[in-house]
Design an enzyme around this catalytic site. Structure first.
Site, PDB file in Angstrom:
ATOM      1  CE  LYS A 151      -8.123   2.866   3.830  1.00  0.00           C
ATOM      2  NZ  LYS A 151      -6.773   3.387   3.835  1.00  0.00           N
TER       3      LYS A 151
ATOM      4  CG  HIS B  81      -1.916   1.713   6.149  1.00  0.00           C
ATOM      5  ND1 HIS B  81      -1.167   2.463   5.093  1.00  0.00           N
ATOM      6  CD2 HIS B  81      -3.017   1.714   5.492  1.00  0.00           C
ATOM      7  CE1 HIS B  81      -1.970   2.914   4.272  1.00  0.00           C
ATOM      8  NE2 HIS B  81      -2.979   2.618   4.516  1.00  0.00           N
TER       9      HIS B  81
END
Length: 361
Positions: free
Chosen positions: A84, A102
């Protein structure tokens, strides 16, 4: 199991501690760490209090231990592997980072992240874009994200969702799903039912005694929104890589009859330009997994947890690590698929006016 054909390599990898407190997964599990070490890779593993696998298991596999955040002082040639988001500092990133960034679909803070890489001469090798020549992902958590998303939706609908959420083993989760199978049988629609996430969602629903309606590309090409709204639960498991007409909008929720009362957004493309559910603007978390949407008429809850597989950390990590490890063995080599990851990164930087001429895998 050790690689039967080890070779000498100068590749160095650090598996970093995850800054997010609720992130319990590991991209490399101890058994696969041993395989990398046997292959000649120097693998450093940072201490992490929440990781589902103890540091002792990595030491037994031949890894080197380091304190959390040690990657910051590692040589620039080090590959840093995680899952992450990175910490907010440093402002310039010099390493080649392998994780889910992302940053390529217009997400919030995406441009700022790319600027950090350009400033330090590092690179983002985004695992979402680690694909074969046909664009199929080579390592993904999708199955377990779908499994957990559907399970949470069912338990919420049955009034059996204990808060805050806590990681557990699959056997324990399945036991609860089976125990509550006689409570209610909600009508569930799984969109993206034939993909990894969709398959995971369907398997969890089967454990819960529910036969869902299954839609995939053919059924969403011309969307029957009235049929969508005539389900209790929507599980969105669609992987979208280009702008797509939304499945649900605020306007569609406000107008017309609606049975739909809960959405589990497994894809969780919030703030992305490709979001097919532009009805909320932030993710939910383990403490408050369900957000009630306002001003949409009848009550509607949304589950939008962007690390769902971390609630089944061991199973999810073992499966993902098995897929990723063969490709980690090729880091530092000139071939595909890492070069594809690098091209996507460079294209994104170029689109943001950033220079990446000196960056290589």
């Amino acid at each position: 199991m050790a690689d039967p054909h080890p070779r000498t390599t100068d590749v160095r990898i650090t598996m970093r501690h995850e800054a997010r407190e609720s992130e319990r997964r590991a991209p490399i599990v101890p058994a696969d760490a041993a395989r990398l070490v046997a292959h000649g890779i120097t693998l450093t593993v940072e201490h992490s209090p929440q990781r589902a696998f103890p540091i002792a298991d990595y030491l037994d596999a031949g890894c080197v231990a380091a304190e959390a955040g040690a990657w910051l002082d590692a040589p620039a040639a080090e590959f840093v592997v995680g899952l992450k988001e990175l910490p907010a500092e440093p402002a310039a990133l010099a390493h080649r980072h392998v994780y889910f960034g992302h940053a390529y679909k217009g997400q919030r803070d995406a441009a700022a992240l790319l600027r950090r890489f350009a400033a330090g001469g590092g690179a983002l090798l985004d695992m979402e874009y680690l694909t074969d020549a046909d664009g199929r992902r080579l390592a993904a958590f999708g199955y377990w994200a779908g499994y957990m998303g559907a399970a949470l939706a069912v338990l919420r609908h049955r009034g059996r969702l204990d808060l805050p959420l806590r990681p557990r083993a699959k056997e324990a989760l399945d036991r609860v799903l089976r125990e509550t199978s006689g409570d209610t049988r909600p009508s569930v629609l799984v969109v993206g039912a034939l993909g990894r996430s969709g398959r995971g969602a369907r398997d969890a629903l089967a454990v819960a005694g529910i036969e869902p309606t299954c839609w995939d590309v053919a059924e969403t090409r011309t969307l029957d929104r009235a049929a969508l709204m005539d389900h209790d639960i929507l599980v969105n498991a669609v992987l979208v890589t280009a702008p797509t007409p939304p499945f649900v909008t605020v306007e569609s929720l406000r107008t017309g009859p609606r049975r739909l009362s809960l959405i589990a957004d497994v894809t969780c493309d919030v703030t992305s330009r490709d979001n097919v559910l532009p009805i909320y603007d932030d993710t939910t978390d383990w403490r408050e997994p369900v957000r009630a949407l306002r001003d949409v008429g009848d009550p509607l809850g949304v589950i939008a947890i962007d690390n769902l597989p971390s609630l089944l950390p061991r199973e999810a990590s073992v499966a993902f690590s098995a897929e990723l490890t063969p490709h980690l063995l090729t880091l530092g080599e000139p071939g595909q698929p890492w070069q594809r990851c690098l091209r996507v990164f460079r294209d994104a930087c170029e689109a943001n006016g950033l220079e990446t001429e000196n960056i290589h895998v």
